[in-house]
Design a protein around this motif. Structure first.
Motif, PDB file in Angstrom:
ATOM      1  N   GLY A 262       2.741 -69.497  57.421  1.00 16.52           N
ATOM      2  CA  GLY A 262       2.804 -70.654  56.537  1.00 16.52           C
ATOM      3  C   GLY A 262       3.182 -70.267  55.121  1.00 16.52           C
ATOM      4  O   GLY A 262       3.984 -70.958  54.464  1.00 16.52           O
ATOM      5  N   ALA A 263       2.633 -69.152  54.649  1.00 15.31           N
ATOM      6  CA  ALA A 263       2.949 -68.707  53.290  1.00 15.31           C
ATOM      7  C   ALA A 263       4.401 -68.279  53.180  1.00 15.31           C
ATOM      8  O   ALA A 263       5.066 -68.567  52.168  1.00 15.31           O
ATOM      9  N   ARG A 264       4.910 -67.612  54.203  1.00  8.23           N
ATOM     10  CA  ARG A 264       6.314 -67.186  54.169  1.00  8.23           C
ATOM     11  C   ARG A 264       7.240 -68.388  54.030  1.00  8.23           C
ATOM     12  O   ARG A 264       8.169 -68.385  53.221  1.00  8.23           O
ATOM     13  N   ARG A 265       6.974 -69.433  54.810  1.00  5.66           N
ATOM     14  CA  ARG A 265       7.820 -70.625  54.743  1.00  5.66           C
ATOM     15  C   ARG A 265       7.705 -71.307  53.388  1.00  5.66           C
ATOM     16  O   ARG A 265       8.716 -71.702  52.781  1.00  5.66           O
ATOM     17  N   ALA A 266       6.467 -71.453  52.910  1.00  4.88           N
ATOM     18  CA  ALA A 266       6.271 -72.158  51.638  1.00  4.88           C
ATOM     19  C   ALA A 266       6.886 -71.394  50.476  1.00  4.88           C
ATOM     20  O   ALA A 266       7.585 -71.971  49.628  1.00  4.88           O
ATOM     21  N   LEU A 267       6.658 -70.089  50.428  1.00  5.62           N
ATOM     22  CA  LEU A 267       7.159 -69.300  49.305  1.00  5.62           C
ATOM     23  C   LEU A 267       8.682 -69.169  49.357  1.00  5.62           C
ATOM     24  O   LEU A 267       9.342 -69.153  48.306  1.00  5.62           O
ATOM     25  N   SER A 268       9.251 -69.099  50.560  1.00  3.51           N
ATOM     26  CA  SER A 268      10.711 -69.056  50.675  1.00  3.51           C
ATOM     27  C   SER A 268      11.331 -70.331  50.123  1.00  3.51           C
ATOM     28  O   SER A 268      12.329 -70.296  49.386  1.00  3.51           O
ATOM     29  N   ARG A 269      10.742 -71.456  50.477  1.00  6.90           N
ATOM     30  CA  ARG A 269      11.263 -72.731  50.001  1.00  6.90           C
ATOM     31  C   ARG A 269      11.134 -72.847  48.483  1.00  6.90           C
ATOM     32  O   ARG A 269      12.049 -73.319  47.794  1.00  6.90           O
ATOM     33  N   LEU A 270       9.989 -72.398  47.944  1.00  4.49           N
ATOM     34  CA  LEU A 270       9.785 -72.460  46.496  1.00  4.49           C
ATOM     35  C   LEU A 270      10.748 -71.527  45.770  1.00  4.49           C
ATOM     36  O   LEU A 270      11.266 -71.859  44.697  1.00  4.49           O
ATOM     37  N   ASP A 271      10.982 -70.345  46.349  1.00  7.70           N
ATOM     38  CA  ASP A 271      11.955 -69.418  45.757  1.00  7.70           C
ATOM     39  C   ASP A 271      13.350 -70.030  45.725  1.00  7.70           C
ATOM     40  O   ASP A 271      14.064 -69.947  44.718  1.00  7.70           O
ATOM     41  N   GLU A 272      13.750 -70.635  46.834  1.00  9.63           N
ATOM     42  CA  GLU A 272      15.080 -71.253  46.916  1.00  9.63           C
ATOM     43  C   GLU A 272      15.237 -72.389  45.911  1.00  9.63           C
ATOM     44  O   GLU A 272      16.334 -72.634  45.402  1.00  9.63           O
ATOM     45  N   ALA A 273      14.126 -73.073  45.613  1.00  9.73           N
ATOM     46  CA  ALA A 273      14.165 -74.178  44.657  1.00  9.73           C
ATOM     47  C   ALA A 273      14.087 -73.687  43.215  1.00  9.73           C
ATOM     48  O   ALA A 273      14.130 -74.499  42.285  1.00  9.73           O
ATOM     49  N   GLY A 274      13.946 -72.378  43.039  1.00 11.64           N
ATOM     50  CA  GLY A 274      13.848 -71.833  41.689  1.00 11.64           C
ATOM     51  C   GLY A 274      12.515 -72.087  41.016  1.00 11.64           C
ATOM     52  O   GLY A 274      12.418 -72.063  39.779  1.00 11.64           O
ATOM     53  N   THR A 275      11.477 -72.326  41.820  1.00  9.60           N
ATOM     54  CA  THR A 275      10.147 -72.586  41.262  1.00  9.60           C
ATOM     55  C   THR A 275       9.589 -71.330  40.605  1.00  9.60           C
ATOM     56  O   THR A 275       9.652 -70.236  41.170  1.00  9.60           O
ATOM     57  N   ASP A 276       9.051 -71.496  39.408  1.00  9.39           N
ATOM     58  CA  ASP A 276       8.472 -70.362  38.685  1.00  9.39           C
ATOM     59  C   ASP A 276       7.111 -70.030  39.287  1.00  9.39           C
ATOM     60  O   ASP A 276       6.186 -70.850  39.232  1.00  9.39           O
ATOM     61  N   LEU A 277       6.982 -68.853  39.870  1.00  9.38           N
ATOM     62  CA  LEU A 277       5.712 -68.413  40.458  1.00  9.38           C
ATOM     63  C   LEU A 277       4.892 -67.654  39.418  1.00  9.38           C
ATOM     64  O   LEU A 277       4.428 -66.539  39.661  1.00  9.38           O
ATOM     65  N   ALA A 278       4.689 -68.278  38.276  1.00  6.95           N
ATOM     66  CA  ALA A 278       3.978 -67.610  37.184  1.00  6.95           C
ATOM     67  C   ALA A 278       2.486 -67.515  37.495  1.00  6.95           C
ATOM     68  O   ALA A 278       1.912 -68.420  38.114  1.00  6.95           O
ATOM     69  N   PRO A 279       1.844 -66.435  37.075  1.00  8.20           N
ATOM     70  CA  PRO A 279       0.391 -66.344  37.250  1.00  8.20           C
ATOM     71  C   PRO A 279      -0.321 -67.476  36.520  1.00  8.20           C
ATOM     72  O   PRO A 279       0.126 -67.928  35.459  1.00  8.20           O
ATOM     73  N   THR A 280      -1.417 -67.927  37.089  1.00  4.42           N
ATOM     74  CA  THR A 280      -2.161 -69.041  36.502  1.00  4.42           C
ATOM     75  C   THR A 280      -3.113 -68.604  35.400  1.00  4.42           C
ATOM     76  O   THR A 280      -3.558 -69.427  34.605  1.00  4.42           O
ATOM     77  N   GLY A 281      -3.474 -67.332  35.358  1.00  6.78           N
ATOM     78  CA  GLY A 281      -4.608 -66.922  34.538  1.00  6.78           C
ATOM     79  C   GLY A 281      -5.901 -67.343  35.208  1.00  6.78           C
ATOM     80  O   GLY A 281      -5.896 -67.970  36.281  1.00  6.78           O
ATOM     81  N   LEU A 282      -7.027 -67.005  34.617  1.00  9.13           N
ATOM     82  CA  LEU A 282      -8.313 -67.373  35.198  1.00  9.13           C
ATOM     83  C   LEU A 282      -8.423 -68.895  35.252  1.00  9.13           C
ATOM     84  O   LEU A 282      -8.129 -69.592  34.278  1.00  9.13           O
ATOM     85  N   LEU A 283      -8.867 -69.406  36.397  1.00  8.44           N
ATOM     86  CA  LEU A 283      -8.815 -70.833  36.676  1.00  8.44           C
ATOM     87  C   LEU A 283     -10.078 -71.565  36.254  1.00  8.44           C
ATOM     88  O   LEU A 283     -11.195 -71.057  36.408  1.00  8.44           O
ATOM     89  N   GLY A 284      -9.897 -72.789  35.759  1.00  8.73           N
ATOM     90  CA  GLY A 284     -11.007 -73.690  35.517  1.00  8.73           C
ATOM     91  C   GLY A 284     -11.805 -73.380  34.278  1.00  8.73           C
ATOM     92  O   GLY A 284     -11.610 -72.354  33.616  1.00  8.73           O
ATOM     93  N   PRO A 285     -12.760 -74.263  33.940  1.00 10.58           N
ATOM     94  CA  PRO A 285     -13.592 -74.043  32.754  1.00 10.58           C
ATOM     95  C   PRO A 285     -14.407 -72.749  32.824  1.00 10.58           C
ATOM     96  O   PRO A 285     -14.599 -72.074  31.815  1.00 10.58           O
ATOM     97  N   GLY A 286     -14.892 -72.416  34.020  1.00 11.40           N
ATOM     98  CA  GLY A 286     -15.632 -71.163  34.156  1.00 11.40           C
ATOM     99  C   GLY A 286     -14.761 -69.955  33.893  1.00 11.40           C
ATOM    100  O   GLY A 286     -15.173 -68.992  33.260  1.00 11.40           O
ATOM    101  N   GLY A 287     -13.518 -70.003  34.400  1.00 13.64           N
ATOM    102  CA  GLY A 287     -12.580 -68.922  34.131  1.00 13.64           C
ATOM    103  C   GLY A 287     -12.240 -68.823  32.660  1.00 13.64           C
ATOM    104  O   GLY A 287     -12.131 -67.731  32.094  1.00 13.64           O
TER     105      GLY A 287
END
Length: 300
Positions: A262-287
């Motif tokens: 599932g990840a291979r398909r999703a990430l391939s599609r996002l790559d083809e669309a030029g989606t920026d796979l930037a790191p999120t940093g620590l998530l949420g208010p706790g992060g």
């Protein structure tokens, strides 16, 4: 008239108690009449949770602390014992997470997640183990489906949860003959600030939705605290908050293969669309709080 809980009048410690799963567990413990020590980082939030615990029938005191700080955690353990009595229950729940490709994730961020989620659990156990040995108490390690299945774009989180499970299982075997029980709580996705923050990022949202059913579901069940506390009352070895999680270990390599597909398909599609796979940093208010002052309490 209902039965009196074995937790009534007992001291229970919850790390990561400012929000999320930790907050809900603390409130459920308070409803059982426990004295609850609230450990975490967001001092204002901890104070609010303490008030709600007292309104629920228990006693609660907040302790702002970095769960990775050995010296301060040892001090807090002594303060809890002096002010509330020796701990009979310790819930190691503090946790943080970040999303993004491993190769683009800052080393300090990756390391910090492991330090909070894994090392912080060990520091918590070390600080409170003397009390648990005195009370013949119960230590609960909050874990995750991520400990059993690959978590693309969250490699530090998955590694830390797998490590925390291994630590807790080893500790269980080490202290069982001395009367201390050690449990694991396995959760899938819960509707917490951390998960909502993750879903704000298209890549993280898409990857979660690509997980095989029912692992793709986000649970919005406010009973999570009650369910965990019922497990604490019976000193359970492994608590599965969703029944299907019991089947995951038996799936062997099947679940990792499905996740990878599932990840291979999703990430391939996002790559083809030029989606920026930037790191999120620590998530949420706790992060965010961890990033500014160095502790994790975002939940499981």
């Amino acid at each position: 008239m209902g039965e009196v809980s074995p937790l009534q009048g007992r001291t229970a410690v919850v790390t990561g108690a400012a929000r999320g799963v930790g907050e809900r567990v603390a409130l459920a413990l308070a409803r059982r009449g426990a004295r609850v020590a609230l450990l975490g980082h967001e001092e204002g939030r901890l104070a609010e949770v303490a008030v709600r615990c007292r309104e629920s029938g228990g006693t609660a005191l907040p302790w702002p602390v970095d769960v990775t700080d050995d010296a301060r955690m040892a001090d807090v353990a002594r303060e809890v014992g002096r002010r509330m009595g020796p701990a009979s229950v310790v819930v190691a729940n503090a946790g943080i997470a970040a999303g993004g490709p491993f190769e683009r994730t800052a080393p300090d961020t990756w390391r910090r997640i492991v330090e909070v989620n894994l090392v912080g659990s060990a520091v918590t156990a070390r600080a409170f183990l003397p009390a648990l040995l005195t009370t013949r108490g119960y230590y609960l390690q909050v874990s995750s489906l991520a400990a059993l299945a690959p978590v693309p774009m969250m490699t530090a989180y998955g590694a830390s949860k797998a490590g925390a499970e291994a630590f807790a299982s080893g500790l269980r075997a080490e202290v069982a003959h001395r009367g201390v029980a050690v449990g694991l709580a396995r959760l899938s996705w819960y509707d917490t600030d951390l998960i909502r923050a993750s879903d704000d990022h298209r890549v993280m949202r898409e990857l979660r939705r690509r997980l095989p059913w029912p692992a793709d579901r986000v649970h919005r069940d406010d009973r999570v605290g009650e369910l965990l506390v019922r497990g604490i009352e019976r000193r359970g070895a492994v608590l599965h908050l969703q029944p299907w999680l019991r089947l995951v270990p038996a799936l062997g390599p099947l679940l990792p293969a499905l996740v990878t597909l599932g990840a291979r398909r999703a990430l391939s599609r996002l790559d083809e669309a030029g989606t920026d796979l930037a790191p999120t940093g620590l998530l949420g208010p706790g992060g965010k709080a961890d990033g500014t002052a160095g502790d994790g309490n975002a939940g499981g």
